[in-house]
Motif scaffolding. Structure first.
Motif, mmCIF file in Angstrom:
data_model
loop_
_atom_site.group_PDB
_atom_site.id
_atom_site.type_symbol
_atom_site.label_atom_id
_atom_site.label_comp_id
_atom_site.label_asym_id
_atom_site.label_seq_id
_atom_site.Cartn_x
_atom_site.Cartn_y
_atom_site.Cartn_z
ATOM 1 N N PHE A 129 0.926 -1.001 0.193
ATOM 2 C CA PHE A 129 -0.107 -0.078 0.013
ATOM 3 C C PHE A 129 0.690 1.290 0.056
ATOM 4 O O PHE A 129 0.725 2.235 -0.625
ATOM 5 C CB PHE A 129 -0.968 0.055 1.270
ATOM 6 C CG PHE A 129 -1.820 1.145 1.380
ATOM 7 C CD1 PHE A 129 -3.110 1.073 0.407
ATOM 8 C CD2 PHE A 129 -1.649 2.210 2.028
ATOM 9 C CE1 PHE A 129 -3.824 2.242 0.535
ATOM 10 C CE2 PHE A 129 -2.495 3.218 2.123
ATOM 11 C CZ PHE A 129 -3.584 3.333 1.216
ATOM 12 N N ASN A 130 1.757 1.200 0.947
ATOM 13 C CA ASN A 130 2.618 2.475 0.968
ATOM 14 C C ASN A 130 3.652 2.628 -0.137
ATOM 15 O O ASN A 130 3.992 3.871 -0.488
ATOM 16 C CB ASN A 130 3.469 2.360 2.192
ATOM 17 C CG ASN A 130 2.625 2.533 3.328
ATOM 18 O OD1 ASN A 130 1.627 3.257 3.623
ATOM 19 N ND2 ASN A 130 3.018 2.130 4.578
ATOM 20 N N GLN A 131 3.892 1.711 -0.914
ATOM 21 C CA GLN A 131 4.702 1.960 -2.135
ATOM 22 C C GLN A 131 3.841 2.281 -3.377
ATOM 23 O O GLN A 131 4.383 2.622 -4.266
ATOM 24 C CB GLN A 131 5.461 0.563 -2.396
ATOM 25 C CG GLN A 131 6.572 0.390 -1.376
ATOM 26 C CD GLN A 131 7.608 1.241 -1.250
ATOM 27 O OE1 GLN A 131 7.998 1.894 -2.183
ATOM 28 N NE2 GLN A 131 8.013 2.001 -0.080
ATOM 29 N N GLY A 158 -3.213 -10.918 4.620
ATOM 30 C CA GLY A 158 -2.242 -10.858 5.508
ATOM 31 C C GLY A 158 -1.016 -9.902 5.415
ATOM 32 O O GLY A 158 -0.611 -9.019 6.304
ATOM 33 N N SER A 159 -0.799 -9.493 4.033
ATOM 34 C CA SER A 159 0.291 -8.593 3.898
ATOM 35 C C SER A 159 -0.339 -7.114 3.975
ATOM 36 O O SER A 159 0.374 -6.502 4.507
ATOM 37 C CB SER A 159 0.618 -8.534 2.546
ATOM 38 O OG SER A 159 1.334 -9.900 2.084
ATOM 39 N N HIS A 182 -0.960 -2.282 9.715
ATOM 40 C CA HIS A 182 -0.969 -2.404 11.202
ATOM 41 C C HIS A 182 0.327 -1.466 11.719
ATOM 42 O O HIS A 182 0.251 -0.614 12.926
ATOM 43 C CB HIS A 182 -0.927 -3.590 11.755
ATOM 44 C CG HIS A 182 -0.658 -3.641 13.323
ATOM 45 N ND1 HIS A 182 -2.081 -3.526 14.091
ATOM 46 C CD2 HIS A 182 0.101 -3.973 14.266
ATOM 47 C CE1 HIS A 182 -1.727 -3.421 15.282
ATOM 48 N NE2 HIS A 182 -0.255 -3.770 15.434
ATOM 49 N N LYS A 183 1.431 -1.442 10.777
ATOM 50 C CA LYS A 183 2.654 -0.589 11.219
ATOM 51 C C LYS A 183 2.243 0.922 11.551
ATOM 52 O O LYS A 183 2.927 1.623 12.090
ATOM 53 C CB LYS A 183 3.630 -0.821 10.355
ATOM 54 C CG LYS A 183 4.292 -2.091 10.536
ATOM 55 C CD LYS A 183 5.265 -2.433 9.512
ATOM 56 C CE LYS A 183 5.603 -3.811 9.540
ATOM 57 N NZ LYS A 183 6.879 -4.162 8.487
ATOM 58 N N ASP A 184 1.306 1.262 10.432
ATOM 59 C CA ASP A 184 1.035 2.650 10.426
ATOM 60 C C ASP A 184 -0.255 3.078 11.633
ATOM 61 O O ASP A 184 -0.178 4.223 11.850
ATOM 62 C CB ASP A 184 0.501 3.134 9.046
ATOM 63 C CG ASP A 184 1.591 3.010 7.987
ATOM 64 O OD1 ASP A 184 2.806 3.136 8.159
ATOM 65 O OD2 ASP A 184 1.210 2.608 6.904
ATOM 66 N N GLY A 185 -0.973 2.134 11.746
ATOM 67 C CA GLY A 185 -1.909 2.395 12.673
ATOM 68 C C GLY A 185 -3.134 3.110 11.944
ATOM 69 O O GLY A 185 -2.947 3.270 10.772
ATOM 70 N N LYS A 197 -9.855 -1.591 9.984
ATOM 71 C CA LYS A 197 -10.292 -1.972 8.777
ATOM 72 C C LYS A 197 -9.891 -3.134 8.054
ATOM 73 O O LYS A 197 -10.697 -4.299 7.661
ATOM 74 C CB LYS A 197 -10.752 -1.126 7.806
ATOM 75 C CG LYS A 197 -11.780 0.033 8.215
ATOM 76 C CD LYS A 197 -12.505 1.068 6.993
ATOM 77 C CE LYS A 197 -13.274 1.845 7.570
ATOM 78 N NZ LYS A 197 -14.518 1.543 7.803
ATOM 79 N N ALA A 198 -8.492 -3.270 8.079
ATOM 80 C CA ALA A 198 -7.989 -4.269 7.550
ATOM 81 C C ALA A 198 -7.954 -5.432 8.430
ATOM 82 O O ALA A 198 -8.059 -6.723 7.972
ATOM 83 C CB ALA A 198 -6.249 -4.158 7.164
ATOM 84 N N ALA A 199 -7.764 -5.256 9.813
ATOM 85 C CA ALA A 199 -7.938 -6.185 10.703
ATOM 86 C C ALA A 199 -9.220 -7.147 10.742
ATOM 87 O O ALA A 199 -9.439 -8.051 10.980
ATOM 88 C CB ALA A 199 -7.677 -6.048 11.955
ATOM 89 N N ASP A 200 -10.246 -6.108 10.480
ATOM 90 C CA ASP A 200 -11.605 -6.760 10.342
ATOM 91 C C ASP A 200 -11.620 -7.771 9.288
ATOM 92 O O ASP A 200 -12.468 -8.774 9.466
ATOM 93 C CB ASP A 200 -12.651 -5.623 9.879
ATOM 94 C CG ASP A 200 -12.918 -4.851 11.154
ATOM 95 O OD1 ASP A 200 -12.464 -5.149 12.344
ATOM 96 O OD2 ASP A 200 -13.601 -3.814 10.851
ATOM 97 N N LEU A 201 -11.036 -7.626 8.100
ATOM 98 C CA LEU A 201 -10.669 -8.649 7.007
ATOM 99 C C LEU A 201 -10.381 -10.101 7.632
ATOM 100 O O LEU A 201 -11.031 -10.984 7.537
ATOM 101 C CB LEU A 201 -9.959 -8.474 5.948
ATOM 102 C CG LEU A 201 -10.304 -7.024 4.998
ATOM 103 C CD1 LEU A 201 -9.121 -6.875 4.004
ATOM 104 C CD2 LEU A 201 -11.662 -7.543 4.394
#
Length: 187
Positions: free
Chosen positions: A25-27, A105-106, A112-115, A121-125
């Motif tokens: 995502f960040n890249q 997972g990726s 998660h590192k960015d919070g 929302k990703a954790a909800d997946l």
């Protein structure tokens, strides 16, 4: 006109899905997504005001994909067959997982590192997959062990996906999913 505009939004989402899975995502930049979707960069802002909005839409896009898979699996006659379908889906994706890792997972790990909102929302997946797996174990009569069994299943799939990607060896995932199927058969 609405169909054409929906088409651009869908192309942008599909491009974001592909690029974020491949490079993170960040890249992934808005320009990357614009180029991949063949939508002028200025038009991207019509559909998504910020990269975070694209992130939210991407997470929902992935959630919809997994909801549709689960709906198909729910048509299978037994909970064990449904769990086998989950394992088989991961097995069938081993080449893609070796190249780019697990799309959920990726993304969860990176965000998660960015919070923040996207991380939750990703954790909800991941929570949805765990919850569905737990329901299947409960339907198998596993009672209070169901949550732990679901955690084991998803942990093995995620760990095997990570190692498969790390070493770019699809065979690692095949070996682990074969072992996981034997474990599930024994339950």
């Amino acid at each position: 006109m609405e169909i054409k505009e929906n088409n651009k939004r869908i192309r942008l989402l599909e491009a974001a899905n592909k690029l974020v899975h491949a490079q993170g995502f960040n890249q992934t930049t808005l320009a990357d997504i614009s180029h991949e979707a063949a939508v002028p960069l200025g038009n991207v802002y019509y559909y998504f005001k910020t990269k975070e909005e694209i992130g939210q839409a991407l997470i929902e896009h992935r959630a919809n994909f997994y909801r549709s898979l689960i709906a198909e699996w729910e048509k299978l006659p037994s909970p064990k067959e449904r769990l086998f379908a989950l394992i088989q889906m991961v097995t069938d994706q081993r080449g893609e997982l070796a190249r780019s890792g697990c799309p959920i997972g990726s993304l969860c790990q990176e965000l998660h590192k960015d919070g923040g909102l996207l991380a939750g929302k990703a954790a909800d997946l991941m929570a949805a997959i765990l919850g569905w797996s737990e329901q299947q174990f409960r339907a198998l009569g596993k009672g209070t062990e169901s949550a732990d069994l679901a955690l084991h299943l998803v942990s093995v799939l995620q760990g095997a996906s990570l190692l498969t990607h790390t070493f770019n060896q699809p065979d690692l995932l095949l070996r682990e999913t074969t072992r996981l199927k034997k474990w599930l058969n024994a339950i």
